[in-house]
Design an enzyme around this catalytic site. Structure first.
Site, mmCIF file in Angstrom:
data_model
loop_
_atom_site.group_PDB
_atom_site.id
_atom_site.type_symbol
_atom_site.label_atom_id
_atom_site.label_comp_id
_atom_site.label_asym_id
_atom_site.label_seq_id
_atom_site.Cartn_x
_atom_site.Cartn_y
_atom_site.Cartn_z
ATOM 1 N N ASP A 1 0.873 -0.547 -0.041
ATOM 2 C CA ASP A 1 -0.075 0.121 -0.269
ATOM 3 C C ASP A 1 0.812 1.288 0.050
ATOM 4 O OD1 ASP A 1 -2.152 1.777 0.359
ATOM 5 O OD2 ASP A 1 -1.774 2.203 2.442
ATOM 6 N N ASP B 1 -0.049 4.774 1.274
ATOM 7 C CA ASP B 1 -0.561 6.029 2.020
ATOM 8 C C ASP B 1 -0.069 5.448 3.612
ATOM 9 O OD1 ASP B 1 -1.517 6.983 -0.261
ATOM 10 O OD2 ASP B 1 -3.255 7.564 0.566
ATOM 11 N N ARG C 1 -9.075 16.623 -18.718
ATOM 12 C CA ARG C 1 -7.375 16.631 -18.874
ATOM 13 C C ARG C 1 -6.943 15.948 -19.778
ATOM 14 N NH1 ARG C 1 -6.843 22.537 -16.234
ATOM 15 N NH2 ARG C 1 -7.990 21.866 -14.795
ATOM 16 N N THR D 1 -2.965 1.128 -4.206
ATOM 17 C CA THR D 1 -3.293 1.822 -4.411
ATOM 18 C C THR D 1 -4.833 2.259 -5.027
ATOM 19 O OG1 THR D 1 -3.206 4.356 -3.548
ATOM 20 C CG2 THR D 1 -1.678 3.173 -5.672
ATOM 21 N N ALA D 2 -5.068 3.373 -4.354
ATOM 22 C CA ALA D 2 -6.318 4.014 -4.705
ATOM 23 C C ALA D 2 -6.436 5.346 -5.603
ATOM 24 C CB ALA D 2 -6.980 4.328 -3.484
ATOM 25 N N LYS E 1 -8.794 -3.755 -3.931
ATOM 26 C CA LYS E 1 -7.555 -4.419 -3.662
ATOM 27 C C LYS E 1 -7.041 -5.926 -3.719
ATOM 28 C CE LYS E 1 -5.379 0.061 -1.450
ATOM 29 N NZ LYS E 1 -4.144 -0.063 -0.652
ATOM 30 N N ASP F 1 -1.060 0.184 6.257
ATOM 31 C CA ASP F 1 -1.045 0.643 7.941
ATOM 32 C C ASP F 1 -2.728 0.322 7.647
ATOM 33 O OD1 ASP F 1 -3.007 3.998 7.174
ATOM 34 O OD2 ASP F 1 -1.624 2.154 5.574
#
Length: 296
Positions: free
Chosen positions: A49, A51, A113, A156-157, A201, A224
């Site tokens: 992960d 963050d 974008r 990760t998100a 995930k 975490d």
């Protein structure tokens, strides 16, 4: 009738999570390709992960700060984003409404974008706001797997393009992240499936393992957050890194290893879940208040 709607809603969320996981695995391999010569142990891998596991704080918030500095949106928008991130990430277990709100915010970053523009900005913002926030202890764990000839993936998100920049800068194999739909290199403002969060995930790790011939019993995952228990549960070895209170409890019950690289008072000791980390959480709150005062 209510029970039926709950079941149907749950089934739809699971379908979107599976779609997000499959799309993420495909996007990851489209960039990385077949295993390189450095990967000699081809049936084992490590999944990290980002963050507060690999990086202090939320990578998407650091990215948002960089965009705000470049006048991509108002400081008041950043304050609102910070507050939503705090509510979403400190709230412990996910709930559909919080995930939906975070999904809408993620899409607001990229709609209209170009992919090339966001990748270029991601490179700059990584150097400015993320490079010095890498947990050296976690990076050493990742290097241990690389030295053993294993591939190392971030999960990760965060948007997959930003996740891939982080992985490349750290010398890792690649990254699984949230995939935003694009047409001719322009983001449409829609996700492929859903955010790569929670069960998504786990689906991504399974999808990548199937494509790469990995034996999940020989793989290791690090996180975490209690929200990542699904991912941690699909591999043979799970490690809680800087864990929030929910994951710490789960790790103790299941006999998972716990690594904590934070210094000073641990978040668990002062009653603050540590998905963002105590310092990063305080920083996010301070930023929110500062931006609100500035905009008055």
């Amino acid at each position: 009738m209510v029970k039926r709607r709950v079941v149907e809603g749950s089934a739809e969320r699971e379908r979107l999570a599976a779609l997000a996981g499959e799309a993420s695995a495909e996007a990851a391999l489209a960039v990385v390709g077949p295993p390189g010569s450095a990967a000699t142990d081809l049936t084992a891998a490590a999944f990290f992960d980002v963050d507060n596991t690999m990086m202090m704080g939320a990578s998407i918030f650091h990215f948002a700060r960089g965009l705000a500095a470049r006048k991509y949106f108002k400081n008041s928008d950043l304050a609102g984003f910070a507050w939503q991130q705090i509510k979403f990430r400190v709230g412990g277990r996910e709930d559909p409404q919080s995930v939906a709100a975070s999904r809408e915010q993620a899409l607001s970053f990229v709609a209209g974008r170009s992919v090339a523009e966001l990748v270029s900005l991601g490179e700059e913002i990584y150097d400015e706001l993320m490079a010095d926030r890498i947990w050296t202890g976690t990076q050493a764990l990742a290097q241990m797997h690389l030295d053993a000839g294993q591939r190392v993936w971030l999960v990760t998100a965060t948007p997959v393009e930003l996740a891939q920049i982080i992985a490349r800068r750290l010398g890792l194999t690649g990254a699984l992240g949230t995939v935003s739909e694009n047409t001719d290199g322009i983001y449409t403002g829609r996700l492929v499936g859903d955010l790569l969060h929670g069960r998504a995930k786990a689906h991504a790790v399974r999808a990548l393992a199937a494509k790469e011939g990995l034996d999940l019993r020989r793989c290791t995952a690090y996180s975490d957050s209690v929200n990542d228990v699904p991912m941690l549960s699909v591999v043979g070895t799970a490690v809680a890194v800087n864990p929030d209170s929910g994951l710490r409890e789960t790790a103790r019950k299941r006999g998972w290893e716990i690594r904590d690289f934070r210094t000073g008072r641990k978040a668990a000791k002062i009653g603050v879940p540590s998905v963002l980390g105590a310092g990063a959480l305080a920083g996010a709150v301070a930023a929110t208040l500062a931006y609100r005062r500035r905009d008055r």
